[in-house]
Scaffold this motif. Structure first.
Motif, PDB file in Angstrom:
ATOM      1  N   MET A  27       0.775  -1.306   0.056  1.00 38.47           N
ATOM      2  CA  MET A  27      -0.028   0.140   0.091  1.00 38.47           C
ATOM      3  C   MET A  27       0.807   1.264  -0.011  1.00 38.47           C
ATOM      4  O   MET A  27       0.574   2.321  -0.619  1.00 38.47           O
ATOM      5  N   VAL A  28       1.772   1.265   0.869  1.00 39.62           N
ATOM      6  CA  VAL A  28       2.717   2.475   0.937  1.00 39.62           C
ATOM      7  C   VAL A  28       3.534   2.678  -0.472  1.00 39.62           C
ATOM      8  O   VAL A  28       3.686   3.693  -1.040  1.00 39.62           O
ATOM      9  N   TYR A  29       3.995   1.554  -1.010  1.00 38.79           N
ATOM     10  CA  TYR A  29       4.782   1.566  -2.276  1.00 38.79           C
ATOM     11  C   TYR A  29       3.690   2.072  -3.302  1.00 38.79           C
ATOM     12  O   TYR A  29       3.897   2.939  -4.250  1.00 38.79           O
ATOM     13  N   GLY A  30       2.340   1.716  -3.162  1.00 38.05           N
ATOM     14  CA  GLY A  30       1.492   2.040  -4.400  1.00 38.05           C
ATOM     15  C   GLY A  30       1.271   3.518  -4.319  1.00 38.05           C
ATOM     16  O   GLY A  30       1.351   4.157  -5.325  1.00 38.05           O
ATOM     17  N   VAL A  31       1.058   4.034  -2.991  1.00 33.45           N
ATOM     18  CA  VAL A  31       0.856   5.568  -2.969  1.00 33.45           C
ATOM     19  C   VAL A  31       2.209   6.451  -3.069  1.00 33.45           C
ATOM     20  O   VAL A  31       2.101   7.697  -3.748  1.00 33.45           O
ATOM     21  N   LEU A  32       3.247   5.878  -2.312  1.00 32.50           N
ATOM     22  CA  LEU A  32       4.364   6.663  -2.275  1.00 32.50           C
ATOM     23  C   LEU A  32       5.478   6.375  -3.069  1.00 32.50           C
ATOM     24  O   LEU A  32       6.590   7.288  -3.212  1.00 32.50           O
ATOM     25  N   LYS A  33       5.626   5.259  -3.760  1.00 34.51           N
ATOM     26  CA  LYS A  33       6.677   4.783  -4.470  1.00 34.51           C
ATOM     27  C   LYS A  33       7.801   4.486  -3.340  1.00 34.51           C
ATOM     28  O   LYS A  33       9.012   4.699  -3.915  1.00 34.51           O
ATOM     29  N   LEU A  34       7.639   4.505  -2.036  1.00 34.83           N
ATOM     30  CA  LEU A  34       8.487   4.042  -1.259  1.00 34.83           C
ATOM     31  C   LEU A  34       8.703   2.965  -0.447  1.00 34.83           C
ATOM     32  O   LEU A  34       7.556   2.281  -0.083  1.00 34.83           O
ATOM     33  N   ILE A  35       9.907   2.319  -0.610  1.00 35.83           N
ATOM     34  CA  ILE A  35       9.918   0.893   0.075  1.00 35.83           C
ATOM     35  C   ILE A  35      10.142   1.349   1.574  1.00 35.83           C
ATOM     36  O   ILE A  35      11.340   1.654   1.782  1.00 35.83           O
ATOM     37  N   ASN A  36       9.088   1.163   2.473  1.00 30.09           N
ATOM     38  CA  ASN A  36       9.101   1.365   3.694  1.00 30.09           C
ATOM     39  C   ASN A  36       9.859   0.466   4.632  1.00 30.09           C
ATOM     40  O   ASN A  36       9.196  -0.398   5.219  1.00 30.09           O
ATOM     41  N   PHE A  37      11.146   0.708   4.770  1.00 27.44           N
ATOM     42  CA  PHE A  37      11.803  -0.434   5.341  1.00 27.44           C
ATOM     43  C   PHE A  37      11.457  -0.593   6.753  1.00 27.44           C
ATOM     44  O   PHE A  37      11.820  -1.462   7.526  1.00 27.44           O
ATOM     45  N   ALA A  38      10.931   0.351   7.504  1.00 24.44           N
ATOM     46  CA  ALA A  38      10.363   0.554   8.738  1.00 24.44           C
ATOM     47  C   ALA A  38       9.276  -0.514   9.183  1.00 24.44           C
ATOM     48  O   ALA A  38       8.873  -0.444  10.195  1.00 24.44           O
ATOM     49  N   HIS A  39       8.617  -0.842   8.077  1.00 26.75           N
ATOM     50  CA  HIS A  39       7.347  -1.418   8.189  1.00 26.75           C
ATOM     51  C   HIS A  39       7.578  -2.836   9.115  1.00 26.75           C
ATOM     52  O   HIS A  39       6.881  -3.069   9.843  1.00 26.75           O
ATOM     53  N   GLY A  40       8.445  -3.548   8.772  1.00 30.80           N
ATOM     54  CA  GLY A  40       8.814  -4.788   9.676  1.00 30.80           C
ATOM     55  C   GLY A  40       8.996  -4.658  11.045  1.00 30.80           C
ATOM     56  O   GLY A  40       8.600  -5.144  11.993  1.00 30.80           O
ATOM     57  N   ASP A  41       9.524  -3.199  11.208  1.00 27.90           N
ATOM     58  CA  ASP A  41       9.615  -2.871  12.767  1.00 27.90           C
ATOM     59  C   ASP A  41       8.350  -2.294  13.368  1.00 27.90           C
ATOM     60  O   ASP A  41       8.155  -2.540  14.522  1.00 27.90           O
ATOM     61  N   VAL A  42       7.482  -1.791  12.638  1.00 28.26           N
ATOM     62  CA  VAL A  42       6.199  -1.416  13.098  1.00 28.26           C
ATOM     63  C   VAL A  42       5.325  -2.617  13.393  1.00 28.26           C
ATOM     64  O   VAL A  42       4.864  -2.676  14.575  1.00 28.26           O
ATOM     65  N   TYR A  43       5.740  -3.597  12.621  1.00 25.51           N
ATOM     66  CA  TYR A  43       5.084  -5.257  13.192  1.00 25.51           C
ATOM     67  C   TYR A  43       5.532  -5.465  14.473  1.00 25.51           C
ATOM     68  O   TYR A  43       4.898  -6.027  15.375  1.00 25.51           O
ATOM     69  N   MET A  44       6.997  -5.434  14.497  1.00 26.41           N
ATOM     70  CA  MET A  44       7.401  -5.630  16.109  1.00 26.41           C
ATOM     71  C   MET A  44       6.988  -4.887  17.004  1.00 26.41           C
ATOM     72  O   MET A  44       6.649  -5.425  18.224  1.00 26.41           O
ATOM     73  N   VAL A  45       6.452  -3.426  16.921  1.00 27.31           N
ATOM     74  CA  VAL A  45       6.026  -2.753  17.832  1.00 27.31           C
ATOM     75  C   VAL A  45       4.657  -3.158  18.100  1.00 27.31           C
ATOM     76  O   VAL A  45       4.325  -3.135  19.242  1.00 27.31           O
ATOM     77  N   GLY A  46       4.062  -3.502  17.022  1.00 24.70           N
ATOM     78  CA  GLY A  46       2.745  -4.022  17.250  1.00 24.70           C
ATOM     79  C   GLY A  46       2.605  -5.315  18.311  1.00 24.70           C
ATOM     80  O   GLY A  46       1.862  -5.330  19.245  1.00 24.70           O
ATOM     81  N   ALA A  47       3.613  -6.144  18.072  1.00 29.04           N
ATOM     82  CA  ALA A  47       3.603  -7.277  18.897  1.00 29.04           C
ATOM     83  C   ALA A  47       4.083  -6.985  20.141  1.00 29.04           C
ATOM     84  O   ALA A  47       3.340  -7.315  21.411  1.00 29.04           O
ATOM     85  N   PHE A  48       4.705  -5.958  20.516  1.00 27.66           N
ATOM     86  CA  PHE A  48       4.964  -5.431  22.089  1.00 27.66           C
ATOM     87  C   PHE A  48       3.902  -4.721  22.412  1.00 27.66           C
ATOM     88  O   PHE A  48       3.696  -4.738  23.729  1.00 27.66           O
ATOM     89  N   MET A  49       3.202  -4.142  21.795  1.00 27.59           N
ATOM     90  CA  MET A  49       1.977  -3.196  22.249  1.00 27.59           C
ATOM     91  C   MET A  49       1.091  -4.250  22.614  1.00 27.59           C
ATOM     92  O   MET A  49       0.415  -4.048  23.845  1.00 27.59           O
ATOM     93  N   GLY A  50       0.772  -5.397  22.040  1.00 27.21           N
ATOM     94  CA  GLY A  50      -0.024  -6.544  22.418  1.00 27.21           C
ATOM     95  C   GLY A  50       0.277  -7.017  23.637  1.00 27.21           C
ATOM     96  O   GLY A  50      -0.483  -7.404  24.643  1.00 27.21           O
ATOM     97  N   TYR A  51       1.802  -7.344  23.978  1.00 30.02           N
ATOM     98  CA  TYR A  51       2.362  -7.896  25.135  1.00 30.02           C
ATOM     99  C   TYR A  51       2.142  -6.973  26.335  1.00 30.02           C
ATOM    100  O   TYR A  51       1.507  -7.377  27.496  1.00 30.02           O
ATOM    101  N   TYR A  52       2.195  -5.689  26.021  1.00 25.38           N
ATOM    102  CA  TYR A  52       2.034  -4.627  27.458  1.00 25.38           C
ATOM    103  C   TYR A  52       0.528  -4.416  27.583  1.00 25.38           C
ATOM    104  O   TYR A  52       0.184  -4.285  28.589  1.00 25.38           O
ATOM    105  N   LEU A  53      -0.258  -4.467  26.389  1.00 27.94           N
ATOM    106  CA  LEU A  53      -1.703  -4.451  26.730  1.00 27.94           C
ATOM    107  C   LEU A  53      -2.223  -5.649  27.609  1.00 27.94           C
ATOM    108  O   LEU A  53      -3.087  -5.546  28.635  1.00 27.94           O
TER     109      LEU A  53
END
Lengths: 322, 438, 366
Positions: A27-53
């Motif tokens: 999606m990000v590539y489609g809109v911005l033509k940007l390889i959003n390398f931080a995406h994998g790390d957002v996934y990590m943050v998501g898992a940690f948020m789940g953990y802390y919740l």
């Protein structure tokens, strides 16, 4: 035969997770033509948020942000007894983590990517790598470097299938939620006004702007949506495989990106197909060939497909205009 | 031109910042350089080790220091990168003028850094690098833990003899030097002891999904599964293996040791074994004091890396004290002369390869996550005294093992192996004893 | 003064200066810590400048540089371990003999890396932009996977026992050579062809430039120089580990090039030094070091998007959105359109649609 069936099931449930992360890349590539390398790390943050919740910040963490040492913040949904382990809990945790990560995605877009958007794509790419490094290193400082154990959000059990294969209830739930999210995404993109605006922006940013679309808002929305999906993937992976650490996003992110390119980057069904393909291939290579060459085979397939179909499996072949 | 000037200014100011970094202070302190990975993919190991070393240093400083001199630790992070480890040690021996060096967990980084310490003639003691190659870099390089071949032989023998396994499966972390090193020795020794390795599967650290490998392993129907990997992966593997209906015990090495192991793996690990440097549930008063102090200070149960690092620091302090000098050669000699140092991880003596000689503990994981000492295996040099019948399996298993393997001086004096919790005698050492569990 | 004479004199002066500095450093008049960082910077310069040839001057987006570096490092290390000592002994065993061995190792490493570059480049350079990037990334990772499995060179345990021939002279000689080679290429007919490809590949082809051939040549030269950088690294610490050549390393080199400025040799040199020194200079911040490093990287990119010394020219080839202030908005859009249409077409969100079909769908939805 039962072994093969089992490997196929393993591959599909692994692939569903790759698909979910690949969607955000696409999606990000489609809109911005940007390889959003931080995406994998957002996934990590998501898992940690789940953990802390679910588990809470602990007495010290709660006090650090000015909360009482035995409240909901300190002990989490499960620890404080606010919720019992059940499917509802899993959903609540996932949705909250998605909301937090959507906000994170917006913050990243606003403060890191928007300032460089007017510059070249390479500048944006390096910024993305910078954000990725920041999340990884920041994660090691904030969350701690040691792997954490994700709590059991609902009771898992094995369901026997025909032919001696079996499937875990977690796998089924992960698969169902993943498919539901993908259908939801498809509806958002093709059936809503915002989705139409997203398609217009990805088609041509400047023209979309001239048509009166608030492109900044649309790009922000895209990041929010992609990051929320990554967070969902993070929580789902953690349900299935309960170990999370701050560097868990690197390899998975890279593979999800490969999946997105494989399916045709910018293409939503392509990302799903690419994710499933990578998941199944990896599992089969591990099961029947040498596991050591797992990564090599995933990349080799990608290279072969790109060489013969340069825009990926479902991507459209573009004629270069002069 | 302006831009060139601008960037040159940036570079120059950075270099200046580099030059102005605090370097070694006055001569009234004992400076110990500690290089560990406190960030990067093995950050958790580095952090554990640093915690152990810090505690040891504070203890000795509270007690008045070494021969009246306070200990100053210079702790540096190497981002889990070998080249950076070498850079730090260069900084230690030149800029900071340290008197001794403690570091690294990972063998790869110790190997990269060791030649620099050797050239500068500054003694370096690694608490937990198990690759034999490390101490071969020179006579200033010491190690206070057992080496891979010895550990591997102990694991294989435990599987073959104590568990009576005939068919083994191996699950290896192919990207990890520690795991592949152990794999070789385990499969060789296990085969020599009459067993058969029926299937070898591998994974890569950080992999989340082992279902494909598990399906293959289940098909081969082994009696035991050797998993010489790190605890995070092992725990996940165990959980998924039990989910898929595999019930045979898993056996691994010291990479398993962590409070998180049982947190992640839970009941899936009940009845599994791993070799270790120590067990926090050991009743030995030295161990119990260490565990209590560590808990008060950091709030967690110390893992083996914290324990070996704590021991390494104390061994180093002890050597400096005995050397009564801060000269590299004198400290080196004192280190080499270390005899039966009473550490948390056993009594430590260095052999002629500067590798520690001490017992290996086989820990059994019991319900509720209790790590119970199941057996103790005393090891001398690169040879396993318990396998004296076959000529030094470890040395044969790994051609790279120290030359002493050829002459297994099977010194199994009871004194060397005795610690309150065990009842090992020379005879007992031959067939490991089940000790009364606490 | 004839040109060749002038060049010869310059070369001799450079050699003398390098040798003199080497002598000074050997005498330990400066802290070995600084010299080590300086030498690491020298290796980084070789890598960054060579990557700039393909990314900055030819406009091809490669992020697999660490893979070629690994090929150079491992092949030369294997040579040095197996034949190095013998060869040095036959040649007399002195310092000079080792220098010859190192030269041989460098040539072997560069040759193998160049060969790898050819194998990778021929099929993949047909792709453009992000697709080329992901394919080079893939090849880089495949090389690492294979290194992990080759037992002769230690596999995952790493390759130790490589003779350590740390030499300031040699490292900077290679770095200077790399700079000279890239400079001369860029200022030759070959280089103009490369820049033409960067600016507009179709137009270049129309003008009679054999684009594939030039791209592959640039790629092979760039890989060979990366291999030489790998050789230096292998003989620097005497220890290699496949872990050091993962895609993170490729990113590191890419960051050096972009931070310094695409298409600027001086920029690459500065970027290389900056990124080698920065993590060391931040040592005082302990565990926050890498957090600060990544923050600085983001801030630098926001404040100086074209890099420290980048020319904006190099960016136009990237179909970037940067434009000159003098243009009007309308002109921008048309200019943007011609340039951007290809890449936009390639990757639309969902299925590709023409503007009319988009409109049709809209009306249906109403």
């Amino acid at each position: 035969m039962s072994t093969f069936l089992q490997q196929l099931i393993n591959g599909i449930s692994l692939g569903a997770i790759y698909s979910l992360i690949a969607l955000g890349y696409t999606m990000v590539y489609g809109v911005l033509k940007l390889i959003n390398f931080a995406h994998g790390d957002v996934y990590m943050v998501g898992a940690f948020m789940g953990y802390y919740l679910a588990n809470g910040l602990g007495a010290r963490g709660a006090q650090a942000i000015g909360q009482s040492a035995d409240g909901l913040i300190a002990r989490g949904l499960l620890g404080s007894g606010a919720m019992e382990p059940s499917l509802i809990t899993a959903l609540v945790v996932m949705l909250l983590a998605m909301a937090i990560c959507a906000a994170l995605g917006v913050i990243i877009e606003r403060f890191a990517y928007r300032p460089v958007r007017k510059y070249s794509r390479l500048t944006a790419l390096i910024t993305a790598i910078g954000v990725s490094l920041l999340l990884e290193n920041g994660g090691q400082v904030v969350f701690g470097a040691d792997p954490k154990f994700f709590p059991e959000l609902f009771k898992k059990r094995n369901i026997d299938l025909f032919g001696g294969a079996s499937i875990n209830s977690a796998d089924i739930i992960v698969l169902v939620i993943a498919i539901a999210l993908m259908i939801g995404l498809q509806l958002v993109v093709f059936r809503t006004k915002t989705g139409r605006a997203m398609r217009a922006v990805s088609f041509n940013l400047q023209s979309a702007k001239l048509m009166g679309i608030n492109t900044d808002r649309i790009i922000m929305f895209t990041f929010a949506l992609g990051s929320a999906l990554a967070a969902a993937a993070g929580v789902l992976v953690a349900i299935r495989i309960p170990r999370i650490d701050p560097l868990m996003g690197i390899l998975v992110g890279l593979k999800a990106f490969v999946a997105a390119v494989l399916g045709g980057i910018g293409n939503i069904p392509g990302a799903v197909l690419g994710g499933l393909l990578i998941g199944i291939t990896e599992t089969m290579v591990v099961g029947y060939l040498s596991p050591t060459y797992k990564d090599a085979v995933a990349f080799a397939i990608l290279i072969l497909i790109l060489l013969f179909r340069p825009s990926g499996l479902l991507g459209s072949v573009a004629q270069e205009k002069v | 031109m302006k831009r060139i000037l601008l960037s040159l200014t940036i570079v120059a100011s950075l270099l200046l910042a580099l030059a102005c970094q605090p370097s070694g202070s006055g001569g009234d302190k004992v400076r110990i350089g500690v290089f560990m990975s406190t960030t990067g993919d093995t950050a958790n190991f580095g952090i554990s080790s640093v915690n152990g070393i810090k505690m040891a240093a504070d203890e000795v400083n509270l007690a008045g220091g070494i021969n009246g001199k306070q200990v100053e630790l210079l702790i540096q992070d190497d981002r889990s990168d070998a080249s950076e480890a070498a850079t730090i040690v260069t900084k230690f021996v030149t800029q900071d003028q340290v008197h001794a060096i403690l570091g690294e967990v990972a063998s790869s980084r110790s190997i990269a850094a060791a030649p620099i310490a050797q050239n500068a003639k500054i003694p370096m003691l690694t608490p937990s690098s198990t690759n034999p190659e490390v101490t071969k870099k020179g006579d200033y390089i010491f190690r206070s833990c057992f080496i891979d071949p010895v550990q591997g032989a102990a694991i294989a023998q435990f599987g073959a003899k104590s568990l009576n396994a005939k068919r083994a499966a191996l699950m290896v972390d192919r990207k990890n030097d520690y795991s592949t090193g152990l794999e070789k020795v385990i499969s060789e020794v296990f085969t020599r002891l009459g067993g058969q390795v029926v299937v070898t599967q591998s994974y890569q650290a950080g992999d989340q999904d082992f279902n494909a490998q598990i399906t293959s392993i289940k098909g081969a129907n082994p009696d035991v599964i050797f998993v010489p990997g790190y605890y995070g992966d092992v725990a996940l593997f165990a959980k998924q293996a039990r989910d898929k209906g595999i019930t045979v015990p898993l056996v691994g090495g010291d990479g398993w040791d962590s409070p998180s192991l049982y947190q992640i793996g839970g009941a899936a690990l009940d009845g599994c074994y791993f070799s270790n440097h120590y067990s926090p549930d050991d009743v030995d008063p030295i161990v119990q004091k260490f565990v209590t102090d560590f808990k008060t200070r950091y709030g967690t149960v110390p893992d083996a890396l914290a324990a070996t690092a704590y021991d390494a620091a104390r061994i180093m302090f002890d050597a400096i004290k005995r050397a009564n000098s801060l000269d590299g050669a004198a400290i080196r000699q004192a280190l080499a002369d270390t005899k039966e140092f009473p550490g948390v991880t056993g009594k430590v003596t260095f052999n002629e390869n500067r590798d520690a000689v001490k017992p290996i503990v086989m820990v059994k994981i019991e319900a509720g996550g209790k790590f119970v000492v199941a057996e103790r295996v005393q090891v001398e040099g690169a040879a396993m005294p318990t396998a004296a019948t076959s000529a030094s399996p470890a040395a044969a298993a790994s051609p790279a093992a120290p030359a002493t393997g050829a002459s297994p001086a099977a010194k199994t004096s009871p004194a060397a192996t005795k610690s309150p919790a065990m009842t090992t005698s020379p005879a007992a050492a031959k067939s490991p004893v089940k000790t009364a569990t606490p | 003064m004839p040109r060749y004479l002038r060049n010869l004199i310059i070369a001799l002066i450079v050699l003398a200066v390098l040798y003199g500095l080497d002598f000074v450093f050997q005498a330990r008049m400066i802290s070995p810590y600084f010299i080590r960082i300086l030498m690491l910077s020298g290796i980084a310069i070789t890598l960054a400048v060579s990557l700039n040839l393909i990314n900055g001057f030819t406009g091809q987006f490669s992020i697999g540089h660490a893979g070629f570096m690994a090929v150079g490092a491992y092949s030369s290390a294997y040579f040095s371990v197996t034949y190095g000592a013998n060869l040095a002994a036959t040649l007399g065993g002195g310092k000079l003999a080792w220098a010859i061995c190192l030269a041989a190792a460098t040539i072997i490493g560069a040759a193998f890396a160049g060969l790898a570059g050819l194998v990778v480049g021929v099929p993949s350079l047909r792709l453009k932009g992000d697709y080329l990037a992901i394919v080079t990334l893939g090849f880089g990772q495949i090389i690492v996977v294979f290194l992990n499995n080759i037992e002769v060179v230690g596999g995952a345990r790493g390759y130790s026992g490589i003779p350590i021939v740390q030499s300031f002279f040699w490292i900077f000689l290679i770095a200077v050579l790399t700079i000279v080679v890239v400079y001369n290429i860029v200022h030759s007919a070959f280089g103009r062809a490369l820049i033409a490809i960067r600016e507009d590949e179709l137009a270049a082809e129309a003008m009679g430039v054999n684009t594939t051939r030039y791209k592959v040549m640039a790629f092979v030269i760039s890989s060979a120089m990366a291999g030489a950088g790998g050789v230096l690294l292998a003989h620097f610490d005497g220890y290699l580990n496949p872990k050091s050549f993962e895609f993170i390393k490729s990113f590191e080199i890419l960051i050096m090039v972009i931070l310094g400025g695409l298409g600027s040799i001086v920029g690459s040199v500065l970027g290389a030094i900056l990124l080698t020194v920065l993590p060391e200079a931040l040592r005082g911040f302990a565990e926050y070091r890498m957090v600060i490093y990544s923050l600085l990287l983001i801030i630098l990119m926001i404040t100086r998007p074209q890099g420290l010394l980048g020319s904006t020219a190099a960016f136009r080839g990237w179909r970037g959105r940067r434009r000159k202030k003098s243009r009007t908005e309308a002109e921008e859009i048309t200019a943007e359109d011609t340039r951007d249409s290809a890449s936009v077409d390639k990757a639309t969100l969902g299925e590709r649609q023409s503007e009319t079909s988009l409109r049709e769908k809209d009306s249906k939805n109403k």
